[in-house]
Write a protein that holds these residues in place. Structure first.
Motif, PDB file in Angstrom:
ATOM      1  N   ALA A 103      66.886  21.698  75.212  1.00 55.47           N
ATOM      2  CA  ALA A 103      66.186  20.876  76.196  1.00 55.47           C
ATOM      3  C   ALA A 103      65.084  21.712  76.823  1.00 55.47           C
ATOM      4  O   ALA A 103      65.244  22.928  77.010  1.00 55.47           O
ATOM      5  N   ASP A 104      63.947  21.074  77.136  1.00 55.61           N
ATOM      6  CA  ASP A 104      62.847  21.808  77.759  1.00 55.61           C
ATOM      7  C   ASP A 104      62.162  20.936  78.803  1.00 55.61           C
ATOM      8  O   ASP A 104      62.271  19.699  78.785  1.00 55.61           O
ATOM      9  N   PHE A 105      61.454  21.590  79.705  1.00 58.22           N
ATOM     10  CA  PHE A 105      60.658  20.908  80.724  1.00 58.22           C
ATOM     11  C   PHE A 105      59.339  21.648  80.860  1.00 58.22           C
ATOM     12  O   PHE A 105      59.326  22.880  81.003  1.00 58.22           O
ATOM     13  N   GLN A 106      58.208  20.898  80.814  1.00 61.63           N
ATOM     14  CA  GLN A 106      56.885  21.503  80.849  1.00 61.63           C
ATOM     15  C   GLN A 106      56.042  20.874  81.959  1.00 61.63           C
ATOM     16  O   GLN A 106      56.049  19.648  82.122  1.00 61.63           O
ATOM     17  N   PHE A 107      55.321  21.707  82.681  1.00 64.22           N
ATOM     18  CA  PHE A 107      54.258  21.215  83.545  1.00 64.22           C
ATOM     19  C   PHE A 107      52.993  21.124  82.699  1.00 64.22           C
ATOM     20  O   PHE A 107      52.654  22.065  81.972  1.00 64.22           O
ATOM     21  N   SER A 108      52.310  19.995  82.777  1.00 69.35           N
ATOM     22  CA  SER A 108      51.130  19.790  81.943  1.00 69.35           C
ATOM     23  C   SER A 108      49.912  19.478  82.800  1.00 69.35           C
ATOM     24  O   SER A 108      50.028  19.139  83.984  1.00 69.35           O
ATOM     25  N   ASP A 109      48.758  19.572  82.195  1.00 72.01           N
ATOM     26  CA  ASP A 109      47.497  19.333  82.886  1.00 72.01           C
ATOM     27  C   ASP A 109      46.631  18.432  82.020  1.00 72.01           C
ATOM     28  O   ASP A 109      45.521  18.795  81.626  1.00 72.01           O
ATOM     29  N   LEU A 110      47.161  17.252  81.723  1.00 70.93           N
ATOM     30  CA  LEU A 110      46.424  16.281  80.927  1.00 70.93           C
ATOM     31  C   LEU A 110      45.858  15.212  81.862  1.00 70.93           C
ATOM     32  O   LEU A 110      46.616  14.461  82.485  1.00 70.93           O
ATOM     33  N   SER A 111      44.551  15.146  81.983  1.00 71.73           N
ATOM     34  CA  SER A 111      43.914  14.205  82.897  1.00 71.73           C
ATOM     35  C   SER A 111      42.509  13.895  82.410  1.00 71.73           C
ATOM     36  O   SER A 111      41.775  14.804  81.985  1.00 71.73           O
ATOM     37  N   LYS A 112      42.141  12.599  82.463  1.00 66.40           N
ATOM     38  CA  LYS A 112      40.800  12.195  82.025  1.00 66.40           C
ATOM     39  C   LYS A 112      40.370  10.947  82.788  1.00 66.40           C
ATOM     40  O   LYS A 112      41.151  10.024  82.973  1.00 66.40           O
ATOM     41  N   THR A 113      39.110  10.930  83.217  1.00 63.40           N
ATOM     42  CA  THR A 113      38.539   9.768  83.899  1.00 63.40           C
ATOM     43  C   THR A 113      37.419   9.180  83.054  1.00 63.40           C
ATOM     44  O   THR A 113      36.531   9.917  82.579  1.00 63.40           O
ATOM     45  N   ASN A 114      37.471   7.876  82.833  1.00 58.98           N
ATOM     46  CA  ASN A 114      36.444   7.165  82.083  1.00 58.98           C
ATOM     47  C   ASN A 114      35.896   6.021  82.937  1.00 58.98           C
ATOM     48  O   ASN A 114      36.625   5.421  83.731  1.00 58.98           O
ATOM     49  N   PHE A 115      34.621   5.727  82.747  1.00 61.17           N
ATOM     50  CA  PHE A 115      33.997   4.600  83.437  1.00 61.17           C
ATOM     51  C   PHE A 115      33.679   3.525  82.398  1.00 61.17           C
ATOM     52  O   PHE A 115      32.937   3.767  81.444  1.00 61.17           O
ATOM     53  N   ARG A 116      34.268   2.348  82.607  1.00 60.28           N
ATOM     54  CA  ARG A 116      34.086   1.228  81.684  1.00 60.28           C
ATOM     55  C   ARG A 116      33.753  -0.014  82.509  1.00 60.28           C
ATOM     56  O   ARG A 116      34.500  -0.406  83.402  1.00 60.28           O
ATOM     57  N   ASN A 117      32.593  -0.601  82.212  1.00 63.01           N
ATOM     58  CA  ASN A 117      32.133  -1.814  82.918  1.00 63.01           C
ATOM     59  C   ASN A 117      32.130  -1.608  84.431  1.00 63.01           C
ATOM     60  O   ASN A 117      32.519  -2.500  85.201  1.00 63.01           O
ATOM     61  N   GLY A 118      31.713  -0.441  84.846  1.00 66.95           N
ATOM     62  CA  GLY A 118      31.615  -0.139  86.257  1.00 66.95           C
ATOM     63  C   GLY A 118      32.925   0.209  86.928  1.00 66.95           C
ATOM     64  O   GLY A 118      32.956   0.402  88.148  1.00 66.95           O
ATOM     65  N   VAL A 119      33.997   0.331  86.164  1.00 65.93           N
ATOM     66  CA  VAL A 119      35.316   0.644  86.726  1.00 65.93           C
ATOM     67  C   VAL A 119      35.717   2.044  86.261  1.00 65.93           C
ATOM     68  O   VAL A 119      35.704   2.342  85.056  1.00 65.93           O
ATOM     69  N   GLY A 120      36.064   2.890  87.213  1.00 69.89           N
ATOM     70  CA  GLY A 120      36.564   4.217  86.877  1.00 69.89           C
ATOM     71  C   GLY A 120      38.071   4.185  86.683  1.00 69.89           C
ATOM     72  O   GLY A 120      38.805   3.764  87.577  1.00 69.89           O
ATOM     73  N   VAL A 121      38.515   4.628  85.505  1.00 68.92           N
ATOM     74  CA  VAL A 121      39.946   4.628  85.179  1.00 68.92           C
ATOM     75  C   VAL A 121      40.384   6.058  84.874  1.00 68.92           C
ATOM     76  O   VAL A 121      39.851   6.685  83.950  1.00 68.92           O
ATOM     77  N   LYS A 122      41.320   6.551  85.657  1.00 72.11           N
ATOM     78  CA  LYS A 122      41.851   7.899  85.447  1.00 72.11           C
ATOM     79  C   LYS A 122      43.269   7.795  84.905  1.00 72.11           C
ATOM     80  O   LYS A 122      44.143   7.175  85.519  1.00 72.11           O
ATOM     81  N   THR A 123      43.504   8.399  83.760  1.00 71.34           N
ATOM     82  CA  THR A 123      44.848   8.461  83.173  1.00 71.34           C
ATOM     83  C   THR A 123      45.269   9.925  83.128  1.00 71.34           C
ATOM     84  O   THR A 123      44.465  10.806  82.826  1.00 71.34           O
ATOM     85  N   SER A 124      46.551  10.183  83.440  1.00 70.78           N
ATOM     86  CA  SER A 124      47.005  11.573  83.514  1.00 70.78           C
ATOM     87  C   SER A 124      48.499  11.667  83.246  1.00 70.78           C
ATOM     88  O   SER A 124      49.244  10.680  83.335  1.00 70.78           O
ATOM     89  N   SER A 125      48.921  12.886  82.933  1.00 73.78           N
ATOM     90  CA  SER A 125      50.339  13.204  82.761  1.00 73.78           C
ATOM     91  C   SER A 125      50.557  14.601  83.320  1.00 73.78           C
ATOM     92  O   SER A 125      49.908  15.557  82.882  1.00 73.78           O
TER      93      SER A 125
END
Length: 225
Positions: A103-125
């Motif tokens: 078993a393992d546990f990891q801290f991650s730094d996955l994050s990205k912001t995109n702008f689509r049709n004037g809307v900023g969407v940030k997805t992250s883990s």
């Protein structure tokens, strides 16, 4: 008569004087020849069986597959440093085949912001974890192995001025190489692929969907008890 006695005494004296010289010329008895076993003693094999605990550090990259009514469908690619800990147990089925559970546990730094049709969407883990079975083949102090099982991660979406997160479940497969540095310390390099199911979020009345596929390459050290 005296003449014979003197002659006998002279012969006896001469015989006594020459006896040590003759004894020195006689061959000595041979000493027993010592024999040695030339068969080399085999070195003790490394024992992979047992509990272990360790840490790892590496690099992760992944793709968020996103969609919503306001933005349509689009992908976000992210990457970053990952680090954490692991624990498990190995059992040597044969001298060369090792199985185990980790078993393992990891801290991650996955994050990205995109702008689509004037809307900023940030997805992250921010973190991920897994419970994996391992199966390896050993070359004494080295082992190549494959691993697979359950993967877990947090998945977060921020859009329309709102944010929502959930815990996503998926699967993972990977492979690695591990070697014994000492009788208690092992080092490894491994790759893991993680696929998480599609998750849904409702932000200010709009429905967003996101699916994360992640890749990990990491180096780890373990202490074997």
């Amino acid at each position: 008569m005296k003449r014979f006695a003197c002659a006998g005494l002279a012969v006896a004296t001469l015989a006594g004087a020459t006896a040590p010289v003759l004894a020195a010329d006689l061959p000595l008895p041979a000493e027993p020849v010592q024999t040695y076993d030339s068969t080399p003693v085999p070195a003790a094999r490394f024992d992979w069986t047992g509990f272990y605990l360790g840490g790892n550090l590496g690099w992760g990259w992944g793709e968020f597959d996103n969609s919503s009514g306001p933005t349509g469908s689009f992908n976000s690619n992210a990457n970053g440093v990952q680090g954490g800990g692991h624990a498990g147990y190995n059992y040597a089925i044969t001298p060369n085949i090792v199985t185990g559970l980790e078993a393992d546990f990891q801290f991650s730094d996955l994050s990205k912001t995109n702008f689509r049709n004037g809307v900023g969407v940030k997805t992250s883990s921010d973190w991920n974890s897994s419970v994996r079975g391992r199966l390896g083949y050993t070359f004494d102090r080295f082992m190549v192995y494959g691993a697979g099982g359950l993967a877990i991660a947090d998945l977060k979406v921020n859009a329309d001025g709102a944010e929502e997160s959930t815990t996503a479940f998926g699967w993972t497969l990977g492979a690695g190489v591990e070697g014994a540095v000492t009788n208690n310390i092992t080092a490894r390099v491994e790759y893991a692929y993680q696929d998480f199911g599609r998750e849904s979020f409702t932000l200010n009345g709009n429905r967003y969907r996101s699916d994360l596929d992640a890749n990990l390459v990491r180096f780890g050290l373990s202490y074997k008890f």
